[in-house]
Design an enzyme around this catalytic site. Structure first.
Site, mmCIF file in Angstrom:
data_model
loop_
_atom_site.group_PDB
_atom_site.id
_atom_site.type_symbol
_atom_site.label_atom_id
_atom_site.label_comp_id
_atom_site.label_asym_id
_atom_site.label_seq_id
_atom_site.Cartn_x
_atom_site.Cartn_y
_atom_site.Cartn_z
ATOM 1 N N LYS A 169 0.845 -1.193 0.000
ATOM 2 C CA LYS A 169 0.000 0.000 0.000
ATOM 3 C C LYS A 169 0.881 1.242 0.000
ATOM 4 C CE LYS A 169 -1.699 2.541 3.139
ATOM 5 N NZ LYS A 169 -1.459 3.776 2.363
ATOM 6 N N GLU A 242 10.188 1.650 10.363
ATOM 7 C CA GLU A 242 11.240 2.619 10.003
ATOM 8 C C GLU A 242 10.577 3.983 10.094
ATOM 9 O OE1 GLU A 242 14.324 2.051 9.395
ATOM 10 O OE2 GLU A 242 14.409 -0.079 8.982
ATOM 11 N N CYS A 276 14.324 10.728 5.586
ATOM 12 C CA CYS A 276 14.316 10.367 7.007
ATOM 13 C C CYS A 276 15.678 10.655 7.627
ATOM 14 C CB CYS A 276 13.926 8.911 7.186
ATOM 15 S SG CYS A 276 14.920 7.766 6.219
ATOM 16 N N GLU A 372 10.805 17.166 13.621
ATOM 17 C CA GLU A 372 11.305 16.757 12.305
ATOM 18 C C GLU A 372 10.669 17.666 11.257
ATOM 19 O OE1 GLU A 372 9.865 13.036 10.623
ATOM 20 O OE2 GLU A 372 11.826 12.678 9.749
HETATM 21 P P1 NAD Z 1 2.837 8.743 7.339
HETATM 22 O O1 NAD Z 1 3.110 8.078 8.631
HETATM 23 O O2 NAD Z 1 1.845 9.845 7.298
HETATM 24 O O3 NAD Z 1 2.338 7.689 6.246
HETATM 25 C C1 NAD Z 1 3.090 6.548 5.932
HETATM 26 C C2 NAD Z 1 2.151 5.480 5.385
HETATM 27 O O4 NAD Z 1 1.275 5.037 6.423
HETATM 28 C C3 NAD Z 1 1.246 5.946 4.244
HETATM 29 O O5 NAD Z 1 1.154 4.918 3.287
HETATM 30 C C4 NAD Z 1 -0.087 6.134 4.947
HETATM 31 O O6 NAD Z 1 -1.205 6.041 4.079
HETATM 32 C C5 NAD Z 1 -0.067 5.006 5.948
HETATM 33 N N1 NAD Z 1 -0.978 5.151 7.092
HETATM 34 C C6 NAD Z 1 -1.581 6.269 7.561
HETATM 35 N N2 NAD Z 1 -2.331 5.963 8.647
HETATM 36 C C7 NAD Z 1 -2.186 4.642 8.863
HETATM 37 C C8 NAD Z 1 -2.689 3.735 9.852
HETATM 38 N N3 NAD Z 1 -3.480 4.130 10.845
HETATM 39 N N4 NAD Z 1 -2.327 2.440 9.782
HETATM 40 C C9 NAD Z 1 -1.503 2.011 8.799
HETATM 41 N N5 NAD Z 1 -0.994 2.824 7.843
HETATM 42 C C10 NAD Z 1 -1.334 4.109 7.879
HETATM 43 O O7 NAD Z 1 4.264 9.209 6.813
HETATM 44 P P2 NAD Z 1 4.581 10.146 5.586
HETATM 45 O O8 NAD Z 1 4.198 11.543 5.975
HETATM 46 O O9 NAD Z 1 4.031 9.539 4.348
HETATM 47 O O10 NAD Z 1 6.181 10.029 5.498
HETATM 48 C C11 NAD Z 1 7.072 10.864 6.141
HETATM 49 C C12 NAD Z 1 7.641 10.199 7.375
HETATM 50 O O11 NAD Z 1 8.259 8.967 7.034
HETATM 51 C C13 NAD Z 1 8.742 11.022 8.048
HETATM 52 O O12 NAD Z 1 8.558 11.012 9.441
HETATM 53 C C14 NAD Z 1 10.014 10.271 7.689
HETATM 54 O O13 NAD Z 1 11.092 10.473 8.572
HETATM 55 C C15 NAD Z 1 9.534 8.873 7.691
HETATM 56 N N6 NAD Z 1 10.440 8.025 6.927
HETATM 57 C C16 NAD Z 1 11.233 7.123 7.595
HETATM 58 C C17 NAD Z 1 12.151 6.342 6.904
HETATM 59 C C18 NAD Z 1 13.021 5.342 7.617
HETATM 60 O O14 NAD Z 1 13.605 4.493 6.955
HETATM 61 N N7 NAD Z 1 13.138 5.386 8.926
HETATM 62 C C19 NAD Z 1 12.259 6.476 5.515
HETATM 63 C C20 NAD Z 1 11.451 7.397 4.866
HETATM 64 C C21 NAD Z 1 10.537 8.160 5.590
#
Ligand code: NAD
Length: 472
Positions: A169, A242, A276, A372
């Site tokens: 997803k 992650e 990230c 962040e």
């Molecule tokens: P997000 O948490 O808003 O969304 C991530 C994913 O989770 C999306 O596909 C979203 O639709 C889904 N999601 C939303 N609500 C959910 C729920 N209740 N249950 C399951 N899935 C759900 O993150 P974002 O804004 O898309 O991405 C940015 C964040 O990702 C930043 O904090 C960044 O640091 C982090 N990130 C971490 C890494 C790593 O490897 N540690 C890599 C890239 C990004």
């Protein structure tokens, strides 16, 4: 773009229950429609992955790995098409989109070359203990919008090579490259081994609580990661998280400030800061603080900020409106508390553009330092005592990455060892490698990806402990 996108379920490209618009962040306008799943379609995708699991997990690993290699070849053959779609939906400049594609292909090939071998733990006195590793079953991959392709490959490579099946997803603002990848998979993988479903941030929980999902491989924010972990706990599902980061760069006093400012700038502004492990705060010794800040500001002012599809663009837009508003709010606050040396205002044009911004003279408690930012905005802070700056760098709920910059490698490495995070790079940034494990400490995550450890995250250690029956 006149193109139809569909989800891949059970080897077939299917329409959504409904659909929604995908916005190009460089224009703020819709450029494509994305199919949206409902519960029934997610159930169908999970059921297909479940049905495909017995045959796929029984397929010899050499054959599974060969198919993952084939996926890499197919991605490579269409890398230009993928990169262009990635720029349209994500916003990153085309050369950076191509770089993500090359990294994705490299990652798939790296995993295709890895193996899980049984490990003999004991062989003595008639007792043989062997640890085997068996696949988990159906993996739900949930990915964010900053690197929609490579973050999926980080999960798909190890999951498929070790014999799992997958439902992926993507984030609702960057779903199209995942759907295009589904089309490639339809022609290469057995039906049901890989499936795609799209939502509008509302159906993730259907996957994380689904009784037929065995593992959730999640990359995203810490706030959502907590929800994923709570949901997965109901079924004691395996989970890797992650999550977010607030990586510090610690500059030591033996470096050339201009040289290192240029590197720190690169680590902060790549992908418009939406990484990230981007450098999210920089700590600089007092005697070189002014010169360091001025060099960062010079680079920020010279940056070419534009639509990523235009040749020569160095910094593209923020990926979506919500994140754009968040970064603007942090900027408004930082303007009151510190000194903005370059950038500082969203551009007055369509799309979600924030130019590279350098802010100095902030307190450690400023939201731009503590939170962040996930945008092209770098706070630069002063220090005069190494123990104190290490404590300040560690004073964060996050512990994803970090960088240390110094000529004396022994001293720089000693500082790196004292940073509480999963990875610390010395004199480099973003050196992520599929053969080296990557994981966060504290609230930056649980479990990890990449490397052999990342491969093992998709397996259950299975101990077979054998002794002979005594003679009756
Ligand atoms: P997000 O948490 O808003 O969304 C991530 C994913 O989770 C999306 O596909 C979203 O639709 C889904 N999601 C939303 N609500 C959910 C729920 N209740 N249950 C399951 N899935 C759900 O993150 P974002 O804004 O898309 O991405 C940015 C964040 O990702 C930043 O904090 C960044 O640091 C982090 N990130 C971490 C890494 C790593 O490897 N540690 C890599 C890239 C990004």
């Amino acid at each position: 773009m006149e193109r139809d996108f569909r989800m891949l379920i059970d080897g077939e490209l299917v329409e959504g229950a409904t659909s929604f618009e995908v916005i190009n962040p460089a224009t703020g306008s819709a450029f494509a429609q994305c199919p949206k799943a409902d519960r029934a379609l997610i159930d169908r995708a999970v059921a297909a992955a479940r049905r495909a699991f017995p045959a796929w997990s029984a397929t010899p690993i050499e054959q599974r790995a060969a198919l993952v290699d084939k996926l890499a070849d197919a991605l490579e053959a269409r890398a230009g098409e993928f990169a262009s779609l990635l720029t349209s939906e994500q916003g990153k400049p085309l050369d950076q989109a191509m770089f993500e594609m090359m990294g994705s292909i490299f990652t798939l090939r790296a995993f295709a070359a890895m193996r899980v071998e049984p490990k003999t733990l004991r062989e003595e006195g008639g007792n043989t203990v062997i640890e085997h590793r068996t696949p988990l079953g159906v993996v739900a991959s949930i990915t964010p919008w900053n690197f929609p392709v490579i973050l999926l490959m980080n999960k798909l490579g190890p999951a498929l090579v070790t014999g799992n099946t997958m439902v992926a997803k993507p984030a609702p603002t960057t779903p199209l490259t995942t759907l295009l990848f589904g089309e490639i998979c339809r022609d290469i993988l057995p039906a049901g081994v890989f499936n795609t479903v799209c939502d509008q941030n509302d159906l993730g929980e259907v996957l994380t609580t689904h009784p037929d999902v065995d593992k959730v491989a999640f990359t995203g924010s810490t706030a959502t990661g907590k929800k994923v972990m709570a949901a997965a706990a109901q079924g004691v599902k395996r989970v890797t998280l992650e999550l977010g980061g607030n990586d510090a760069a610690i500059v030591l006093d033996d470096v050339d400030p201009r040289q290192v400012a240029q590197k720190v700038y690169g680590g902060a502004m790549a992908n418009a800061g939406q990484i990230c492990v981007a450098i999210k705060r920089a700590y600089v010794p007092e005697p070189m603080y002014d010169e360091f800040c001025d060099e960062l500001a010079r680079l920020a002012r010279e940056a070419v900020v534009d639509d990523g599809a235009k040749q020569g663009t160095q910094v593209g837009p923020i990926q979506n409106k919500m994140q754009f508003e968040k970064v603007k709010a942090l900027l408004d606050d930082a303007r009151q508390r510190g000194t903005v040396l370059a950038g500082g205002e969203a551009l007055d044009r369509p799309g979600y553009f924030i130019p590279p911004t350098i802010v100095r003279d902030l307190d450690d408690d400023a939201p731009l330092v503590r939170e962040e930012q996930f945008g092209p905005v770098l706070p630069v802070l002063k220090y005069d005592d190494i123990d104190d700056v290490i404590a300040r760098a560690n004073d964060s709920e996050y512990g994803l990455g970090g960088t240390v910059w110094g000529k004396d490698l022994t001293r720089a490495t000693d500082v790196a060892k004292r940073i509480d995070s999963g990875t610390v790079w010395v004199n480099q940034y973003l050196a992520i490698d599929p053969n080296i494990p990557f994981r966060g400490s504290k609230q930056s995550g649980i479990g990890g990806e990449l490397g052999e450890a990342g491969l093992h995250e998709y397996t259950q250690p299975h101990i077979i402990n054998v002794v002979a029956l005594e003679d009756a």
